[in-house]
Design a protein around this motif. Structure first.
Motif, PDB file in Angstrom:
ATOM      1  N   VAL A 754     -25.005 -63.457 -37.868  1.00 58.24           N
ATOM      2  CA  VAL A 754     -23.696 -63.982 -37.507  1.00 58.24           C
ATOM      3  C   VAL A 754     -23.697 -65.505 -37.615  1.00 58.24           C
ATOM      4  CG1 VAL A 754     -22.025 -64.257 -35.626  1.00 58.24           C
ATOM      5  CG2 VAL A 754     -23.154 -62.052 -35.996  1.00 58.24           C
ATOM      6  N   LEU A 755     -22.761 -66.006 -38.389  1.00 56.18           N
ATOM      7  CA  LEU A 755     -22.560 -67.448 -38.545  1.00 56.18           C
ATOM      8  C   LEU A 755     -21.304 -67.830 -37.776  1.00 56.18           C
ATOM      9  CD1 LEU A 755     -23.572 -70.012 -40.049  1.00 56.18           C
ATOM     10  CD2 LEU A 755     -22.082 -69.368 -41.951  1.00 56.18           C
ATOM     11  N   GLU A 756     -21.320 -68.973 -37.076  1.00 54.42           N
ATOM     12  CA  GLU A 756     -20.181 -69.416 -36.285  1.00 54.42           C
ATOM     13  C   GLU A 756     -19.746 -70.809 -36.730  1.00 54.42           C
ATOM     14  OE1 GLU A 756     -22.273 -68.226 -32.334  1.00 54.42           O
ATOM     15  OE2 GLU A 756     -20.106 -68.029 -31.944  1.00 54.42           O
ATOM     16  N   LEU A 757     -18.801 -70.850 -37.658  1.00 54.15           N
ATOM     17  CA  LEU A 757     -18.196 -72.100 -38.106  1.00 54.15           C
ATOM     18  C   LEU A 757     -16.736 -72.090 -37.672  1.00 54.15           C
ATOM     19  CD1 LEU A 757     -19.700 -72.374 -41.713  1.00 54.15           C
ATOM     20  CD2 LEU A 757     -20.540 -73.422 -39.599  1.00 54.15           C
ATOM     21  N   ALA A 758     -16.398 -72.930 -36.720  1.00 53.69           N
ATOM     22  CA  ALA A 758     -15.093 -72.850 -36.059  1.00 53.69           C
ATOM     23  C   ALA A 758     -13.951 -73.182 -37.003  1.00 53.69           C
ATOM     24  CB  ALA A 758     -15.066 -73.786 -34.859  1.00 53.69           C
ATOM     25  N   ASP A 759     -12.873 -72.401 -36.878  1.00 49.60           N
ATOM     26  CA  ASP A 759     -11.602 -72.697 -37.523  1.00 49.60           C
ATOM     27  C   ASP A 759     -10.771 -73.490 -36.524  1.00 49.60           C
ATOM     28  OD1 ASP A 759      -9.067 -72.788 -38.604  1.00 49.60           O
ATOM     29  OD2 ASP A 759      -8.916 -70.648 -38.999  1.00 49.60           O
ATOM     30  N   ASP A 760     -10.497 -74.750 -36.824  1.00 46.00           N
ATOM     31  CA  ASP A 760      -9.810 -75.621 -35.870  1.00 46.00           C
ATOM     32  C   ASP A 760      -8.384 -75.189 -35.566  1.00 46.00           C
ATOM     33  OD1 ASP A 760     -12.025 -77.198 -35.615  1.00 46.00           O
ATOM     34  OD2 ASP A 760     -11.399 -78.667 -37.126  1.00 46.00           O
ATOM     35  N   HIS A 761      -7.841 -74.281 -36.368  1.00 43.42           N
ATOM     36  CA  HIS A 761      -6.470 -73.828 -36.141  1.00 43.42           C
ATOM     37  C   HIS A 761      -6.394 -72.650 -35.179  1.00 43.42           C
ATOM     38  CE1 HIS A 761      -5.132 -76.391 -39.447  1.00 43.42           C
ATOM     39  NE2 HIS A 761      -6.166 -75.937 -40.116  1.00 43.42           N
ATOM     40  N   ALA A 762      -7.544 -72.067 -34.843  1.00 46.17           N
ATOM     41  CA  ALA A 762      -7.550 -70.814 -34.087  1.00 46.17           C
ATOM     42  C   ALA A 762      -8.034 -71.028 -32.663  1.00 46.17           C
ATOM     43  CB  ALA A 762      -8.452 -69.799 -34.786  1.00 46.17           C
ATOM     44  N   PRO A 763      -7.590 -70.216 -31.728  1.00 43.84           N
ATOM     45  CA  PRO A 763      -8.105 -70.304 -30.359  1.00 43.84           C
ATOM     46  C   PRO A 763      -9.622 -70.156 -30.343  1.00 43.84           C
ATOM     47  CG  PRO A 763      -6.220 -68.807 -30.471  1.00 43.84           C
ATOM     48  CD  PRO A 763      -6.586 -69.137 -31.885  1.00 43.84           C
ATOM     49  N   TYR A 764     -10.273 -71.083 -29.677  1.00 46.80           N
ATOM     50  CA  TYR A 764     -11.733 -71.116 -29.578  1.00 46.80           C
ATOM     51  C   TYR A 764     -12.415 -71.240 -30.941  1.00 46.80           C
ATOM     52  CZ  TYR A 764     -10.697 -69.318 -24.885  1.00 46.80           C
ATOM     53  OH  TYR A 764     -10.182 -69.136 -23.624  1.00 46.80           O
ATOM     54  N   GLY A 765     -11.651 -71.461 -32.003  1.00 40.27           N
ATOM     55  CA  GLY A 765     -12.230 -71.529 -33.335  1.00 40.27           C
ATOM     56  C   GLY A 765     -12.560 -70.189 -33.932  1.00 40.27           C
ATOM     57  N   LEU A 766     -12.104 -69.106 -33.301  1.00 34.66           N
ATOM     58  CA  LEU A 766     -12.489 -67.755 -33.721  1.00 34.66           C
ATOM     59  C   LEU A 766     -11.903 -67.380 -35.080  1.00 34.66           C
ATOM     60  CD1 LEU A 766      -9.985 -65.452 -33.387  1.00 34.66           C
ATOM     61  CD2 LEU A 766     -10.293 -66.075 -31.011  1.00 34.66           C
ATOM     62  N   ARG A 767     -12.479 -66.348 -35.654  1.00 35.07           N
ATOM     63  CA  ARG A 767     -12.035 -65.817 -36.937  1.00 35.07           C
ATOM     64  C   ARG A 767     -11.991 -64.292 -36.826  1.00 35.07           C
ATOM     65  NH1 ARG A 767     -12.487 -68.654 -41.802  1.00 35.07           N
ATOM     66  NH2 ARG A 767     -14.001 -70.091 -40.927  1.00 35.07           N
ATOM     67  N   GLY A 768     -10.903 -63.674 -37.274  1.00 34.78           N
ATOM     68  CA  GLY A 768     -10.830 -62.213 -37.235  1.00 34.78           C
ATOM     69  C   GLY A 768     -11.997 -61.612 -38.000  1.00 34.78           C
ATOM     70  N   ILE A 769     -12.589 -60.545 -37.455  1.00 37.97           N
ATOM     71  CA  ILE A 769     -13.850 -60.067 -38.027  1.00 37.97           C
ATOM     72  C   ILE A 769     -13.844 -58.608 -38.457  1.00 37.97           C
ATOM     73  CG2 ILE A 769     -15.253 -61.711 -36.747  1.00 37.97           C
ATOM     74  CD1 ILE A 769     -15.890 -59.399 -34.800  1.00 37.97           C
ATOM     75  N   GLY A 770     -12.905 -57.802 -37.985  1.00 39.81           N
ATOM     76  CA  GLY A 770     -13.055 -56.354 -38.096  1.00 39.81           C
ATOM     77  C   GLY A 770     -12.963 -55.789 -39.495  1.00 39.81           C
ATOM     78  N   GLU A 771     -12.293 -56.497 -40.411  1.00 37.22           N
ATOM     79  CA  GLU A 771     -12.044 -55.910 -41.730  1.00 37.22           C
ATOM     80  C   GLU A 771     -12.996 -56.390 -42.811  1.00 37.22           C
ATOM     81  OE1 GLU A 771      -7.464 -55.131 -42.292  1.00 37.22           O
ATOM     82  OE2 GLU A 771      -7.792 -57.109 -41.414  1.00 37.22           O
ATOM     83  N   ALA A 772     -13.407 -57.656 -42.766  1.00 39.33           N
ATOM     84  CA  ALA A 772     -14.203 -58.222 -43.859  1.00 39.33           C
ATOM     85  C   ALA A 772     -15.424 -57.398 -44.227  1.00 39.33           C
ATOM     86  CB  ALA A 772     -14.604 -59.664 -43.518  1.00 39.33           C
ATOM     87  N   PRO A 773     -16.181 -56.840 -43.255  1.00 41.39           N
ATOM     88  CA  PRO A 773     -17.367 -56.066 -43.679  1.00 41.39           C
ATOM     89  C   PRO A 773     -17.043 -54.779 -44.412  1.00 41.39           C
ATOM     90  CG  PRO A 773     -17.039 -55.918 -41.291  1.00 41.39           C
ATOM     91  CD  PRO A 773     -16.114 -56.984 -41.788  1.00 41.39           C
ATOM     92  N   THR A 774     -15.801 -54.280 -44.259  1.00 41.86           N
ATOM     93  CA  THR A 774     -15.424 -53.075 -44.992  1.00 41.86           C
ATOM     94  C   THR A 774     -15.263 -53.371 -46.478  1.00 41.86           C
ATOM     95  OG1 THR A 774     -14.236 -52.410 -43.005  1.00 41.86           O
ATOM     96  CG2 THR A 774     -13.815 -51.124 -44.973  1.00 41.86           C
ATOM     97  N   LEU A 775     -14.945 -54.624 -46.815  1.00 40.32           N
ATOM     98  CA  LEU A 775     -14.750 -54.981 -48.215  1.00 40.32           C
ATOM     99  C   LEU A 775     -16.058 -54.940 -48.992  1.00 40.32           C
ATOM    100  CD1 LEU A 775     -12.083 -56.206 -46.920  1.00 40.32           C
ATOM    101  CD2 LEU A 775     -12.274 -58.008 -48.616  1.00 40.32           C
ATOM    102  N   SER A 776     -17.022 -55.761 -48.562  1.00 41.54           N
ATOM    103  CA  SER A 776     -18.197 -56.011 -49.397  1.00 41.54           C
ATOM    104  C   SER A 776     -19.264 -54.927 -49.298  1.00 41.54           C
ATOM    105  CB  SER A 776     -18.804 -57.373 -49.045  1.00 41.54           C
ATOM    106  OG  SER A 776     -18.933 -57.546 -47.652  1.00 41.54           O
ATOM    107  N   SER A 777     -19.209 -54.087 -48.260  1.00 42.70           N
ATOM    108  CA  SER A 777     -20.242 -53.047 -48.162  1.00 42.70           C
ATOM    109  C   SER A 777     -20.120 -52.030 -49.287  1.00 42.70           C
ATOM    110  CB  SER A 777     -20.162 -52.353 -46.797  1.00 42.70           C
ATOM    111  OG  SER A 777     -18.872 -51.875 -46.511  1.00 42.70           O
ATOM    112  N   THR A 778     -18.879 -51.675 -49.668  1.00 44.19           N
ATOM    113  CA  THR A 778     -18.699 -50.677 -50.733  1.00 44.19           C
ATOM    114  C   THR A 778     -19.264 -51.153 -52.070  1.00 44.19           C
ATOM    115  OG1 THR A 778     -16.734 -49.809 -49.629  1.00 44.19           O
ATOM    116  CG2 THR A 778     -17.006 -49.267 -51.957  1.00 44.19           C
ATOM    117  N   PRO A 779     -18.849 -52.315 -52.593  1.00 49.48           N
ATOM    118  CA  PRO A 779     -19.410 -52.735 -53.890  1.00 49.48           C
ATOM    119  C   PRO A 779     -20.900 -53.040 -53.825  1.00 49.48           C
ATOM    120  CG  PRO A 779     -18.001 -54.456 -52.970  1.00 49.48           C
ATOM    121  CD  PRO A 779     -17.785 -53.233 -52.133  1.00 49.48           C
ATOM    122  N   ALA A 780     -21.421 -53.424 -52.652  1.00 51.71           N
ATOM    123  CA  ALA A 780     -22.861 -53.658 -52.560  1.00 51.71           C
ATOM    124  C   ALA A 780     -23.628 -52.353 -52.762  1.00 51.71           C
ATOM    125  CB  ALA A 780     -23.204 -54.279 -51.207  1.00 51.71           C
TER     126      ALA A 780
END
Length: 807
Positions: A754-780
């Motif tokens: 897990v890498l934590e690079l804050a997004d200054d536009h988001a509360p606490y710098g968070l980034r939505g996480i639930g969908e991104a791993p569904t993308l790259s696991s299939t082609p991998a």
């Protein structure tokens, strides 16, 4: 509603594009950044959790739906007499019994009939509904309804949908997309054009093309659709239901019932998973209609067979890609065409098209692109939202292309990706700059650097092979003969939040008071908890901002403002932002009370930097000024606050240009597989992931979300697909007997970095996480299988016959 008013009287909420203040130094246990346990976790694993299907009401009736047995047909006659005469039956309703002129519903386009009228457009479409005093009675009565069909030609693909003599799925379309599509059987079209592809192609030393097919995936949630409608004394109805978006459901339900929205009161009941499949309505209107007609509570629970027909699925897709690169490995251009099959009704197809088009390039720098994405109307099952939402299909294709290009250039596949990886400041093909961290090259570096699983781990020294670790598992098909290992990499980009000008906001009501001699915070939102862990995060935010240990999360319902949908990885960002803002306003009000009551005793009360920690008021230096119990005493503070992220805009319908997205998330995977090349069996050994999450509000939940998304990507790679007969458009495998999903025996080790690079536009710098791993696991996984076999695999899921030459 705690909002400010501008000079012209307009309401203003959180400043657009401005980071909200993060409370520093909070030491209240169970706050942001800690791995707090889910309050529903133990109940779920022990089977004690109450799901919507467990609800019960005195004098309750059971509802049952009669569904079409054909995919496209005129309804010649419909006879309900025998069903109505069945003892124990209280009501049988058809289209003609609907109480208002509003008889259709839909997320964006209201093209879905509550009950079929005149004709059916897909296999399993609701035709009639029954209420009876026992579920078996309701099922028998539904089976007695006589429906005569005259079958019509079916539309099953682009050729049959757009032929000059193609049957129109929806005659007389008048929705706002009809003006920019070439045929009425095209739901929506989104082109994206930037630069000069033809000129860029001339600069390319290598050009590769590919045709890719992506199968129809089911959300396969464990809890089928269910709910309980209870008629009320005021003529309204109370609906307890498992859903993803209470207020969207309300907006669609009330007009059909002929009731004002305040007389349709909705409460979220236990949800057994969603993944997009509960964004659309299923049994909600049917249960309410039967309850209002009979005057009795009505419960509807789908069985698994019905569930396959009762919700939308992931769009199957055909994708054609062309990429070019120079001999030193730099991408020159990309051209692609994406055809998504939306099935019989629109659902979320327009938004899925927008996502597929705008993310079709992937996380790479490309200045010259020509993209077209469309969604079709057909007689196949309706398709809509599912985890990844258009970006999944595109990622499968563009990552296969990256491997082809790297091989053509003669570069390492990971290094090729890193060379072309986007970073903060990169312009998307829509012209929108990426204005937060985009650590694509770093994620690839991290996932490649993770330790590899040992070779032949199925063969212990001096012992026989452990067949459980081999392809085929306990079926004992091999002891290692013909087993080949392969490794593959992939990386993806997913937008976070609703896009293209949608007014995406959420609402939170926060109350703080003394209960039983202890300060307690109560958080009330309409957020649907579908397993993502929002109930944990909201409590963590309240503890962090208000400094109290005890936080109560109220049940989600429509008695508070909308929280939007639990989808698009948006809830922690948007509803979490609303909870945070409401807590900040509550904190300020509490401090005002403290200054009024106790401020004369200490000059530090005048400080603007006072904090609430551990149930006390403290200075920023940690000096305790007062106990919160003394401050609040018999007073309570309550604030209801909306929170909006910065605005987006619609993509231009000719060029696709526009600032259409709010935030992006990135994940990279390395798959290690072993393939029995003789039988075509695949064992995924490991799916390592590296993902930037901005800020891990609950690290344990973050890991769980990444591993869950990864597993769903594995499913569509090697086993999951709804099979639709190409001639009749009937679903062939509507059960977990024939529709396979990964079990614990299929799920590999999933180490996560897990890498934590804050997004200054988001509360606490968070980034939505639930969908991104569904993308790259299939082609991998596909890349690893190609690496093991040398085959040019271009479809999901990969089946044994594709690996043995028998397809």
């Amino acid at each position: 509603m705690a909002t400010d008013t501008t000079a012209d009287g307009a309401r203003a909420t959180a400043p657009v594009g401005t980071p909200t203040k993060v409370t520093q130094g909070s030491r209240t246990k169970g706050g942001i950044g800690e791995s707090t346990l889910r309050p529903d976790g133990t109940l779920k694993v022990t089977g004690e959790f109450a799901y919507s299907s467990d609800m019960w009401h005195e004098d309750m009736l059971w509802g049952q739906i009669l569904r079409s047995t054909v995919a496209h047909a005129e309804i010649v006659s419909l006879d309900t007499g025998e069903a109505l005469a069945t003892p124990g039956v209280y009501a049988v309703l058809t289209y003609d019994d609907l109480p208002t002129a509003v008889k259709n519903y839909g997320l964006e386009i209201q093209d879905t009939p509550v009950l079929a009228h005149g004709r059916v457009r897909h296999h399993g479409e609701p035709v009639a509904i029954v209420a009876a005093d026992h579920p078996e009675t309701a099922r028998r009565a539904a089976a007695k309804i006589k429906v005569e069909y005259r079958e019509l030609p079916v539309v099953t693909d682009e050729a049959s949908a757009t032929a000059p003599d193609a049957p129109l799925i929806h005659e007389g379309r008048d929705d706002h997309h009809i003006g920019h599509v070439a045929h009425p059987n095209i739901v929506h079209r989104q082109p994206i054009v930037r630069g000069d592809v033809e000129a860029a192609r001339d600069r390319a030393d290598f050009v590769v093309e590919g045709e890719y097919t992506f199968g129809m995936q089911d959300q396969a949630f464990l809890g089928p659709e269910s709910g309980l409608a209870v008629p009320a004394e005021d003529g309204g109805v109370d609906l307890y239901v498992a859903t993803q978006w209470l207020h969207s459901d309300l907006r669609q339900i009330a007009p059909v019932l002929g009731l004002p929205e305040d007389k349709v009161r909705m409460t979220l009941s236990g949800v057994g998973g969603a993944f997009g499949g509960r964004e659309d309505l299923s049994m909600q209107i049917h249960a309410c209609l039967l309850a209002l007609r009979t005057g009795k509570p009505v419960k509807i629970v789908y069985n698994r067979f019905e569930s396959f027909f009762g919700h939308v699925h992931r769009h199957p897709a055909k994708l054609h890609y062309e990429h070019g690169a120079t001999k030193d490995g730099k991408l020159t251009h990309m051209k692609c065409r994406i055809v998504l099959d939306g099935g019989a009704y629109a659902s979320a197809s327009p938004a899925v098209v927008g996502n597929a088009a705008s993310l079709a390039v992937g996380p790479y720098v490309l200045e010259d692109v020509d993209i077209e994405a469309i969604a079709l109307y057909s007689n196949n099952p309706p398709c809509g939202a599912m985890r990844g939402f258009g970006a999944v299909q595109a990622c499968f294709a563009y990552e296969a292309q990256m491997d082809k290009l790297a091989d053509a250039v003669g570069m390492d596949r990971v290094e090729f990706r890193q060379l072309n990886a986007m970073s903060q400041g990169t312009l998307m093909p829509t012209g929108q700059p990426v204005d937060s961290p985009a650590p694509v090259a770093e994620l690839l570096r991290r996932v490649k650097a993770m330790p590899m699983p040992p070779e032949q781990q199925w063969l212990a020294a001096g012992e026989a092979a452990d067949v459980r670790q081999l392809p085929g598992g306990l079926s004992n098909t091999t002891h290692g003969e013909g087993v080949v290992r392969g490794v593959g990499y992939a990386v993806g980009i997913k937008n976070v939040g609703f896009s293209e000008g949608f007014d995406d906001y959420s609402t939170a009501k926060v109350r703080m008071e003394v209960v039983g001699g202890e300060p307690v915070a109560t958080v009330h939102t309409a957020m649907a908890e579908v397993g993502q862990g929002g109930v944990t995060v909201h409590a963590q935010i309240a503890r962090t901002e208000l400094g109290v240990a005890q936080v109560t999360i109220q049940p989600a319902d429509t008695q508070v403002g909308s929280a939007g949908s639990t989808s698009a990885s948006r809830q922690t960002y948007v509803t979490g932002g609303a909870v945070k803002n409401a807590c900040e306003l509550v904190r300020e009000k509490v401090l005002e009370i403290g200054r009024r009551k106790l401020g004369t005793y200490h000059p530090a009360w005048a400080s603007a930097e006072l904090l609430l920690e551990g149930g006390k008021v403290v200075t920023d230096g940690g000096e305790v000024l007062a106990d919160l119990v003394d401050v609040l005493e018999d007073e309570a503070v309550e604030v209801e606050e909306e929170w909006r992220h910065r605005p987006t805009e619609a993509f231009d319908l000719r060029t696709g240009q526009g600032n259409g997205h709010v935030q992006y998330s990135f994940a990279a995977h390395r798959a290690v597989v072993e393939v029995d090349t003789e039988l075509g069996l695949v064992k995924v050994i490991e799916l390592a992931c590296a993902q930037d999450v901005g800020k891990a509000l609950n690290p344990l939940s973050v890991i769980g979300q990444i591993q869950g998304g990864t597993t769903q990507g594995l499913g569509i790679a090697v086993m999951e697909e709804i099979i639709v007969d190409p001639v009749t458009a009937k679903v062939r495998n509507p059960s977990f007997t024939d529709y396979l999903i990964p079990t614990i025996l299929d799920t590999p080790t999933i180490p996560v970095d897990v890498l934590e690079l804050a997004d200054d536009h988001a509360p606490y710098g968070l980034r939505g996480i639930g969908e991104a791993p569904t993308l790259s696991s299939t082609p991998a996984v596909l890349a690893a299988i190609r690496n093991a076999t040398g085959l040019d695999l271009n479809r999901t899921p990969v089946r044994p016959e594709h690996l043995t030459g028998m397809a």
